[in-house]
Design a protein around this motif. Structure first.
Motif, PDB file in Angstrom:
ATOM      1  N   GLU A 141      10.289   1.314   0.204  1.00  0.00           N
ATOM      2  CA  GLU A 141       9.029   2.005   0.622  1.00  0.00           C
ATOM      3  C   GLU A 141       8.224   1.841  -0.691  1.00  0.00           C
ATOM      4  O   GLU A 141       8.788   2.220  -1.797  1.00  0.00           O
ATOM      5  N   PHE A 142       6.882   1.572  -0.723  1.00  0.00           N
ATOM      6  CA  PHE A 142       5.873   1.610  -1.867  1.00  0.00           C
ATOM      7  C   PHE A 142       5.427   3.231  -1.793  1.00  0.00           C
ATOM      8  O   PHE A 142       5.396   3.768  -0.890  1.00  0.00           O
ATOM      9  N   LEU A 143       5.602   3.605  -3.006  1.00  0.00           N
ATOM     10  CA  LEU A 143       5.103   5.014  -3.246  1.00  0.00           C
ATOM     11  C   LEU A 143       3.818   5.058  -3.885  1.00  0.00           C
ATOM     12  O   LEU A 143       2.846   5.568  -3.466  1.00  0.00           O
ATOM     13  N   GLU A 144       3.455   4.101  -4.682  1.00  0.00           N
ATOM     14  CA  GLU A 144       1.983   4.005  -5.495  1.00  0.00           C
ATOM     15  C   GLU A 144       1.831   2.855  -5.876  1.00  0.00           C
ATOM     16  O   GLU A 144       2.679   1.899  -6.539  1.00  0.00           O
ATOM     17  N   LEU A 145       0.548   2.123  -5.609  1.00  0.00           N
ATOM     18  CA  LEU A 145       0.112   0.968  -6.364  1.00  0.00           C
ATOM     19  C   LEU A 145      -1.146   1.098  -6.894  1.00  0.00           C
ATOM     20  O   LEU A 145      -2.111   1.716  -6.746  1.00  0.00           O
ATOM     21  N   GLU A 146      -1.186   0.562  -7.982  1.00  0.00           N
ATOM     22  CA  GLU A 146      -2.751   0.582  -8.786  1.00  0.00           C
ATOM     23  C   GLU A 146      -2.663  -0.916  -9.043  1.00  0.00           C
ATOM     24  O   GLU A 146      -2.057  -1.585 -10.026  1.00  0.00           O
ATOM     25  N   ARG A 153       0.846  -1.326   0.034  1.00  0.00           N
ATOM     26  CA  ARG A 153      -0.012  -0.068  -0.118  1.00  0.00           C
ATOM     27  C   ARG A 153       0.815   1.288  -0.066  1.00  0.00           C
ATOM     28  O   ARG A 153       2.246   1.154   0.540  1.00  0.00           O
ATOM     29  N   ALA A 154       0.336   2.419  -0.405  1.00  0.00           N
ATOM     30  CA  ALA A 154       1.211   3.648  -0.419  1.00  0.00           C
ATOM     31  C   ALA A 154       1.826   3.750   0.707  1.00  0.00           C
ATOM     32  O   ALA A 154       1.360   3.600   1.895  1.00  0.00           O
ATOM     33  N   HIS A 155       3.069   4.119   0.978  1.00  0.00           N
ATOM     34  CA  HIS A 155       4.027   4.366   2.137  1.00  0.00           C
ATOM     35  C   HIS A 155       4.256   2.950   2.736  1.00  0.00           C
ATOM     36  O   HIS A 155       4.832   2.947   3.930  1.00  0.00           O
ATOM     37  N   GLY A 156       3.873   1.779   2.277  1.00  0.00           N
ATOM     38  CA  GLY A 156       4.095   0.620   2.951  1.00  0.00           C
ATOM     39  C   GLY A 156       5.504   0.187   3.010  1.00  0.00           C
ATOM     40  O   GLY A 156       6.205   0.657   2.091  1.00  0.00           O
ATOM     41  N   LYS A 157       5.911  -0.475   4.012  1.00  0.00           N
ATOM     42  CA  LYS A 157       7.397  -1.009   4.004  1.00  0.00           C
ATOM     43  C   LYS A 157       7.672  -2.222   3.308  1.00  0.00           C
ATOM     44  O   LYS A 157       6.878  -3.131   3.025  1.00  0.00           O
ATOM     45  N   VAL A 202      11.958   2.507  -8.588  1.00  0.00           N
ATOM     46  CA  VAL A 202      11.621   1.267  -9.677  1.00  0.00           C
ATOM     47  C   VAL A 202      10.079   1.524  -9.906  1.00  0.00           C
ATOM     48  O   VAL A 202       9.251   1.432  -9.158  1.00  0.00           O
ATOM     49  N   GLU A 203       9.717   1.286 -11.207  1.00  0.00           N
ATOM     50  CA  GLU A 203       8.238   1.508 -11.835  1.00  0.00           C
ATOM     51  C   GLU A 203       8.216  -0.052 -12.296  1.00  0.00           C
ATOM     52  O   GLU A 203       8.973  -0.286 -13.307  1.00  0.00           O
ATOM     53  N   ILE A 223       4.990   1.431  -7.970  1.00  0.00           N
ATOM     54  CA  ILE A 223       6.024   2.294  -7.836  1.00  0.00           C
ATOM     55  C   ILE A 223       6.782   2.286  -6.488  1.00  0.00           C
ATOM     56  O   ILE A 223       6.043   2.376  -5.507  1.00  0.00           O
ATOM     57  N   HIS A 224       7.845   1.885  -6.551  1.00  0.00           N
ATOM     58  CA  HIS A 224       8.631   1.823  -5.238  1.00  0.00           C
ATOM     59  C   HIS A 224      10.112   2.266  -5.164  1.00  0.00           C
ATOM     60  O   HIS A 224      10.660   2.381  -6.522  1.00  0.00           O
ATOM     61  N   VAL A 225      10.548   2.345  -3.790  1.00  0.00           N
ATOM     62  CA  VAL A 225      11.984   2.850  -3.995  1.00  0.00           C
ATOM     63  C   VAL A 225      12.699   1.568  -3.080  1.00  0.00           C
ATOM     64  O   VAL A 225      11.950   1.101  -2.194  1.00  0.00           O
ATOM     65  N   GLU A 226      13.791   1.060  -3.365  1.00  0.00           N
ATOM     66  CA  GLU A 226      14.635   0.078  -2.715  1.00  0.00           C
ATOM     67  C   GLU A 226      16.100   0.493  -2.578  1.00  0.00           C
ATOM     68  O   GLU A 226      16.469   1.320  -3.417  1.00  0.00           O
ATOM     69  N   ARG A 227      16.752   0.109  -1.546  1.00  0.00           N
ATOM     70  CA  ARG A 227      18.148   0.062  -1.396  1.00  0.00           C
ATOM     71  C   ARG A 227      18.610  -1.323  -1.020  1.00  0.00           C
ATOM     72  O   ARG A 227      17.900  -2.015  -0.025  1.00  0.00           O
ATOM     73  N   MET A 228      20.005  -1.651  -1.262  1.00  0.00           N
ATOM     74  CA  MET A 228      20.384  -2.884  -0.650  1.00  0.00           C
ATOM     75  C   MET A 228      21.436  -2.419   0.534  1.00  0.00           C
ATOM     76  O   MET A 228      21.886  -1.421   0.529  1.00  0.00           O
TER      77      MET A 228
END
Lengths: 154, 113
Positions: free
Chosen positions: A79-84, A57-61, A106-107, A90-95
């Motif tokens: 974190e998730f930014l947007e889910l349809e 969900r938006a802002h989900g971890k 990442v989209e 759309i999310h961001v990630e880091r290792m």
């Protein structure tokens, strides 16, 4: 079914495309439900994902932890930014290696393609150097080397 | 790492990738390279300089000409890195194929994969 394509695009992008013989809904669920993610997002053979947090969900971890069963391991947070649902994530990630890498934005799109799905994953890194380092992480985790011709990266 | 950064930067331009694809076939002069790209020779020369600095091509002197060719092993490192990344992803998606096939509705299981 066509094979995966992986292209570097411009200075900061990596674009991966892959077709699946399943509906966008099924492929989307496999990207957002922990019990499913743990069955496939494992990297090289022999690795497992004992911890999988995916709050779709938006802002989900997001937190994925991998281990090779003999002391090797690393994790990813995001974190998730947007889910349809069933169409786009759309999310961001880091290792964490263990120091965190710069954020990878990442989209992931799931488009109907005949009876299946065309998945397009577009990664955006902060700069060209980060991108080359991200692509390099494979080496640090014992992935097997193989040789492909340059043309196949175009 | 610096070399690979330069290599990635050099490969980020479509004209430079096309030049490499051309040189993969055979050695070529600046004039021969400029022709299919509809670019001026100085513009091509600038691209060649970037490729040379990144260790992707080498140039030799032959009279007034300086033909270019792919550097031995120049693209191997980046190839291998991309290949490893690709391989890990490809392995994941092969597993996902199996998972999707297993969880599919019976009605759809007749479809060709």
């Amino acid at each position: 079914m066509s094979k995966m394509t992986l292209e570097i695009e411009g200075d900061r992008h990596v674009v991966v495309k892959r077709r699946f013989a399943a509906s966008p809904e099924a492929v989307y669920r496999a990207h957002t439900e922990p019990a499913l993610i743990q069955k496939w997002m494992l990297g090289p053979d022999g690795w497992t994902m004992p911890v999988c947090i995916c709050e779709a969900r938006a802002h989900g971890k997001i937190r994925y932890e991998w281990t090779n069963g003999s002391g090797g391991g690393f994790h990813l947070s995001g974190e998730f930014l947007e889910l349809e649902p069933f169409r786009r994530i759309i999310h961001v990630e880091r290792m964490h290696l263990p120091a965190p890498t710069p954020d990878n934005h990442v989209e992931t799109k799931f488009d109907p393609d005949g009876t299946g799905t065309l998945m397009t994953m577009r990664m955006t890194l902060p700069d060209a150097q980060t991108r080359s380092r991200m692509l390099a992480t494979g080496m640090e985790h014992g992935m097997e080397a193989s040789y492909v011709r340059l043309e196949s990266t175009f | 790492m610096h070399v690979l950064d330069a290599t990635f930067a050099a490969l980020s331009d479509p004209t430079r990738r096309a030049i490499l694809a051309r040189l993969a076939k055979s050695e070529a002069t600046v004039m021969q390279l400029a022709e299919p790209f509809e670019m001026t020779q100085p513009a091509i020369s600038r691209h060649l300089k970037v490729l040379e600095t990144a260790g992707l091509i080498v140039r030799r002197v032959e009279g007034a000409k300086r033909p270019c060719r792919l550097a031995e092993g120049g693209i191997d490192a980046i190839d291998q890195w991309l290949a490893m990344f690709r391989k890990a992803l490809a392995r994941n998606y092969d597993r996902l194929d199996e998972l999707l096939a297993d969880t599919k509705q019976p009605a759809k299981s007749k479809e060709k994969r």
